[in-house]
Design a protein around this motif. Structure first.
Motif, PDB file in Angstrom:
ATOM      1  N   CYS A 255      -0.998  10.399   2.586  1.00 36.82           N
ATOM      2  CA  CYS A 255      -0.934   9.025   3.095  1.00 36.82           C
ATOM      3  C   CYS A 255      -2.257   8.727   3.804  1.00 36.82           C
ATOM      4  CB  CYS A 255       0.229   8.848   4.066  1.00 36.82           C
ATOM      5  SG  CYS A 255       0.260   7.189   4.810  1.00 36.82           S
TER       6      CYS A 255
ATOM      7  N   VAL B 243       4.114  13.215   4.031  1.00 29.75           N
ATOM      8  CA  VAL B 243       3.298  12.676   2.936  1.00 29.75           C
ATOM      9  C   VAL B 243       1.830  12.908   3.312  1.00 29.75           C
ATOM     10  CG1 VAL B 243       2.794  10.640   1.524  1.00 29.75           C
ATOM     11  CG2 VAL B 243       5.069  10.921   2.504  1.00 29.75           C
TER      12      VAL B 243
ATOM     13  N   CYS C 258       7.430   1.860   6.958  1.00 24.10           N
ATOM     14  CA  CYS C 258       7.499   3.315   6.900  1.00 24.10           C
ATOM     15  C   CYS C 258       8.555   3.800   7.886  1.00 24.10           C
ATOM     16  CB  CYS C 258       6.139   3.900   7.262  1.00 24.10           C
ATOM     17  SG  CYS C 258       6.084   5.699   7.126  1.00 24.10           S
TER      18      CYS C 258
ATOM     19  N   TYR D 179       6.602   6.541  10.572  1.00 20.44           N
ATOM     20  CA  TYR D 179       5.180   6.197  10.638  1.00 20.44           C
ATOM     21  C   TYR D 179       4.380   7.172  11.505  1.00 20.44           C
ATOM     22  CZ  TYR D 179       0.929   3.441  10.969  1.00 20.44           C
ATOM     23  OH  TYR D 179      -0.385   3.035  10.911  1.00 20.44           O
TER      24      TYR D 179
ATOM     25  N   CYS E  68       6.896   4.892  -2.042  1.00 22.91           N
ATOM     26  CA  CYS E  68       6.781   6.178  -1.342  1.00 22.91           C
ATOM     27  C   CYS E  68       8.153   6.535  -0.757  1.00 22.91           C
ATOM     28  CB  CYS E  68       5.748   6.030  -0.226  1.00 22.91           C
ATOM     29  SG  CYS E  68       5.727   7.412   0.939  1.00 22.91           S
TER      30      CYS E  68
ATOM     31  N   ARG F  74       4.220  10.552   9.700  1.00 22.41           N
ATOM     32  CA  ARG F  74       4.313  10.433   8.238  1.00 22.41           C
ATOM     33  C   ARG F  74       3.499  11.471   7.493  1.00 22.41           C
ATOM     34  NH1 ARG F  74       0.723   7.141  10.364  1.00 22.41           N
ATOM     35  NH2 ARG F  74      -1.107   6.378   9.264  1.00 22.41           N
TER      36      ARG F  74
ATOM     37  N   CYS G 285       0.834  -1.212   0.000  1.00 22.92           N
ATOM     38  CA  CYS G 285       0.000   0.000   0.000  1.00 22.92           C
ATOM     39  C   CYS G 285       0.865   1.257   0.000  1.00 22.92           C
ATOM     40  CB  CYS G 285      -0.943  -0.003   1.201  1.00 22.92           C
ATOM     41  SG  CYS G 285      -0.099  -0.046   2.786  1.00 22.92           S
ATOM     42  N   CYS G 286       2.180   1.092   0.109  1.00 14.62           N
ATOM     43  CA  CYS G 286       3.105   2.228   0.124  1.00 14.62           C
ATOM     44  C   CYS G 286       3.783   2.412  -1.230  1.00 14.62           C
ATOM     45  CB  CYS G 286       4.146   2.030   1.217  1.00 14.62           C
ATOM     46  SG  CYS G 286       3.421   1.878   2.854  1.00 14.62           S
TER      47      CYS G 286
ATOM     48  N   LEU H  27       9.065   7.587   1.957  1.00 13.56           N
ATOM     49  CA  LEU H  27       9.315   7.223   3.357  1.00 13.56           C
ATOM     50  C   LEU H  27       9.426   5.713   3.567  1.00 13.56           C
ATOM     51  CD1 LEU H  27       7.129   9.603   5.566  1.00 13.56           C
ATOM     52  CD2 LEU H  27       9.492   9.871   4.774  1.00 13.56           C
ATOM     53  N   LEU H  28       9.248   4.946   2.512  1.00 15.37           N
ATOM     54  CA  LEU H  28       9.276   3.491   2.695  1.00 15.37           C
ATOM     55  C   LEU H  28      10.708   2.964   2.697  1.00 15.37           C
ATOM     56  CD1 LEU H  28       7.408   0.971   2.953  1.00 15.37           C
ATOM     57  CD2 LEU H  28       7.752   0.636   0.499  1.00 15.37           C
TER      58      LEU H  28
HETATM   59  S1  SF4 Z   1       4.071   7.759   4.394  1.00 15.82           S
HETATM   60 FE1  SF4 Z   1       2.340   6.365   4.160  1.00 15.82          FE
HETATM   61  S2  SF4 Z   1       2.597   5.532   2.074  1.00 15.82           S
HETATM   62 FE2  SF4 Z   1       4.561   6.462   2.666  1.00 15.82          FE
HETATM   63  S3  SF4 Z   1       5.753   4.776   3.545  1.00 15.82           S
HETATM   64 FE3  SF4 Z   1       4.707   5.812   5.246  1.00 15.82          FE
HETATM   65  S4  SF4 Z   1       2.793   4.637   5.545  1.00 15.82           S
HETATM   66 FE4  SF4 Z   1       3.615   4.116   3.499  1.00 15.82          FE
END
Ligand code: SF4
Ligand code: SF4
Length: 150
Positions: A78, A75, A65, A68, A55, A71, A35-36, A57-58
């Motif tokens: 998110c 982002v 993340c 997290y 993403c 975040r 989902c990221c 941050l992943l």
């Molecule tokens: S900001 Fe959201 S989409 Fe990006 S890595 Fe973190 S949890 Fe995943």
């Protein structure tokens, strides 16, 4: 499936999503990281295309993340999954524990709540580990459309 020690069903079978404690809810995430991955939405049809671009941050190796708790400062789009909105996110992968339970199905055999092994999701190839690329190296997302995250 009865719990081996108590004879009772495990919480994800005994409770609905909105009956779970925050800790139970969080523990459902299998850490796949799917989902990221960045997605593209067709402006006309609303159709979602998946990409293999992570993403920013992943952590691609750990599929987690890196920020997290904070975040959304980095982002803002998110999404925060909760029992009330999980049905809306039709782009969640078919293996996602939240999607599976929301659809009345059970967790896959490799899920850490069944196997006790948080690394199994990677070993069975159900995560983004080894398959995602960093956003900074990707270029246009249109060049990275893939079907496997779905
Ligand atoms: S900001 Fe959201 S989409 Fe990006 S890595 Fe973190 S949890 Fe995943
Ligand atoms: S797709 Fe579902 S199970 Fe996988 S990391 Fe995202 S929320 Fe967790």
């Amino acid at each position: 499936m009865p719990d081996d020690d108590t004879g009772e069903a495990p919480f994800w079978q005994a409770k609905s999503l909105d009956q779970m404690t925050p800790a139970e809810w969080e523990s459902l995430c299998d850490g796949c990281g799917k989902c990221c991955l960045e997605k593209l939405e067709d402006a006309d049809s609303g159709e979602i295309s998946h990409t293999n671009v992570a993403c920013r941050l992943l952590d691609i190796r750990r599929c987690r993340c890196t920020r997290y708790a904070e975040r959304r400062r980095f982002v803002p789009n998110c999404e925060q999954l909760d029992p009330g909105n999980v049905h809306r996110f039709t782009w969640l992968p078919s293996s996602c524990a939240y999607r599976l339970l929301a659809e009345g199905r059970d967790l896959p055999w490799w899920h850490h709540l069944l196997s006790g092994d948080h690394e199994l999701v990677h070993r069975v190839g159900a995560s983004v580990q080894g398959r995602a690329i960093p956003e900074r190296r990707a270029g246009p997302l249109e060049h990275h459309i893939v079907t496997w995250p779905a």
